[in-house]
Design a protein around this motif. Structure first.
Motif, PDB file in Angstrom:
ATOM      1  N   ASP A 145      -6.211   6.567   0.060  1.00 10.49           N
ATOM      2  CA  ASP A 145      -4.833   5.896  -0.437  1.00 10.49           C
ATOM      3  C   ASP A 145      -5.279   4.224  -1.285  1.00 10.49           C
ATOM      4  O   ASP A 145      -3.437   4.098  -1.344  1.00 10.49           O
ATOM      5  CB  ASP A 145      -4.043   5.508   1.213  1.00 10.49           C
ATOM      6  N   ARG A 163       0.884  -1.094  -0.096  1.00 16.43           N
ATOM      7  CA  ARG A 163       0.196  -0.043  -0.215  1.00 16.43           C
ATOM      8  C   ARG A 163       1.223   0.951   0.437  1.00 16.43           C
ATOM      9  O   ARG A 163       1.915   1.428   0.678  1.00 16.43           O
ATOM     10  CB  ARG A 163      -0.865  -0.137   1.392  1.00 16.43           C
ATOM     11  N   GLY A 164       0.384   1.888  -1.310  1.00 16.77           N
ATOM     12  CA  GLY A 164       1.328   3.263  -0.719  1.00 16.77           C
ATOM     13  C   GLY A 164       1.868   3.244  -2.298  1.00 16.77           C
ATOM     14  O   GLY A 164       2.627   4.583  -3.041  1.00 16.77           O
TER      15      GLY A 164
END
Length: 495
Positions: A295, A169-170
């Motif tokens: 996100d 994630r990111g």
């Protein structure tokens, strides 16, 4: 009498636009497909394996020309005495076969029908660097429901898939847009049913990621000079007509509410535009309820690829981390998946509109991304090699390798000419083997085996001093009965 002409030998070359895949590349792809299939299966999707060959008619836009179908597919005509045999083609993607399968078997399939498919597809297009005529796709689609919950689920599943295969994630973002909003923009521009003008605008919008806001504005109006200095004619719209497109492409705000408000301003009084915004609002709310925040997945009107094909929501998964190109310049990795809602595809077969939505993941690009992140080794570890010191004792060596395999350890006996032991170690090195097992006559008589840690040996040879080499031996003498346990211990230490 003249000698018969000697038939030339065929050239051992890969056909243009194709490539061969060896060992670890195949293993890595197989493992990735297995992992992705696990996520799809967890979401309730069923596997479908359809034929690699379809009729050209079933593929849709690729129809027979005078002598052959239009470029884009690998096709041939079935032999027929009257010259009227069917045109057949290798599948171009996995979506057209799904439309045919659903139309053919719809009375036996559940509605909605949720399926995933994985396999090679073929495109008769000009090859280029990293662009091949055969590549793998990995699709998941839901057919038979117009609910935005199906679209939200596809986006959530795509997010989960990326994280499961190793993209943290990111490092990725699933971006969502809607074709209906764009149709509303076209209405606000006052283009009406002018198909040519609408197509020109769509083609211009598709260049947004390359030329930016100013470039799109110029291409919609008077035209622009490209990087080479050549002038590209514009669509010929007025500045006022072009403004809704610019407002649409630049409507991304700090949060979803702000983005949707900007889109409402861009579509004006258009009903279809308002419907598209309402769909995006529904998708956003459903994803938020499932814990998928901005996100991971966000509404982003700058996603324009595929808007000419899809009929509603469209999604794209982009990897956001930076890599270096061949000239050492930083750039983002880019898109690895795309999809959307296509409610007209099955209608070609049945005459009735059947809603459908889905995604396609580019497996080879995703594998390349994982290599860039260091999540997949460039060269995988090979098998443990049991060397042959005495060819008359092959049964002993086969017993060793069987014990290793039964313990779940990848292993093989050296099957080449055992005369030169050095060649056996060179073979093990070429196989990137972690360990070599050695049992000569003396070892056999004493009930021991020699186990050589090839990975540690290579590291020591690279940088160790003589004293360090003595302190860190890479070859071990163990009782024959401890063979499996010692090999397992060394393998665990190498991980």
């Amino acid at each position: 009498m003249a000698k018969p002409k000697k038939q030339p030998r065929p050239k051992a070359v890969t056909p243009k636009g194709f490539r061969d895949y060896f060992g670890e590349e195949v293993t890595q792809r197989t493992e990735m497909l297995r992992t992705i299939a696990g996520v799809y299966h967890r979401y309730g999707f069923d596997a479908l394996e359809s034929s690699a060959v379809e009729t050209v008619e079933a593929l849709g836009k690729f129809l027979p020309d005078v002598d052959r179908p239009n470029e884009g597919v690998f096709a041939w005509q079935e032999f027929d005495e009257g010259g009227n045999g069917d045109w057949m083609a290798l599948r171009y993607d996995l979506t057209a076969p799904l439309a045919r399968v659903y139309a053919q078997h719809r009375n036996d399939l559940p509605t909605p029908y949720r399926r995933y498919a994985m396999g090679p597809v073929w495109r008769n297009e000009k090859p280029g660097p990293g662009r091949y005529r055969q590549f793998y796709q990995c699709d998941a689609d839901t057919v038979g429901t117009a609910s935005m919950a199906a679209d939200a689920e596809i986006c959530a599943m795509l997010s989960d898939t990326l994280e499961t295969v190793g993209i943290p994630r990111g490092d990725y973002l699933v971006r969502v847009n809607n074709r209906k909003v764009l149709n509303g923009v076209l209405e606000a521009m006052g283009l009406g049913e002018d198909a040519t003008a609408r197509d020109n605008v769509l083609r211009t919008i598709d260049k947004f990621d390359k030329v930016g806001e100013a470039g799109v504005r110029e291409l919609l109006t008077k035209g622009r000079l490209d990087a080479s200095g050549a002038f590209i004619d514009g669509v010929g719209l007025s500045d006022d007509q072009a403004e809704p497109v610019i407002a649409f492409l630049t409507s991304k705000a700090a949060d979803t509410a702000g983005t949707l408000a900007n889109l409402r301003a861009a579509v004006g009084d258009s009903k279809i535009g308002a419907d598209g915004i309402a769909e995006l609002e529904q998708i956003g709310a459903l994803l938020d309820a499932g814990g998928y925040r901005s996100d991971r997945i966000e509404i982003d009107p700058s996603v324009v690829r595929g808007l000419g094909y899809y009929t509603g929501p469209v999604y794209e998964a982009e990897l956001t981390f930076e890599i270096f190109d061949e000239k050492g310049r930083k750039r983002q990795f880019g898109s690895v998946s795309g999809g959307g809602r296509y409610d007209d595809l099955v209608k070609r077969f049945t005459g009735q509109e059947v809603p459908a939505t889905g995604i396609s993941i580019g497996v080879d690009r995703l594998l390349a991304a994982l290599r860039e992140k260091g999540r997949i080794a460039a060269q995988a570890t090979g098998p443990v090699v049991v060397t042959v010191m005495d060819r008359d004792r092959m049964a002993d060596y086969q017993t060793m390798v069987a014990e290793l395999r039964n313990a779940g350890i990848r292993a093989e006996v050296y099957l080449g000419n055992p005369k030169n032991f050095g060649n056996q170690l060179k073979y093990a090195d070429k196989r990137n083997s972690p360990i070599a097992v050695i049992e000569g006559g003396d070892e056999k008589a004493n009930g021991i085996v020699q186990i050589k840690d090839l990975i540690l040996g290579a590291k020591i040879a690279e940088s160790a001093t003589l004293e360090e080499w003595k302190e860190r031996p890479s070859q071990f003498e163990v009782p024959r009965g401890d063979l499996v346990a010692k090999v397992r211990e060394i393998l665990d230490s190498q991980d």
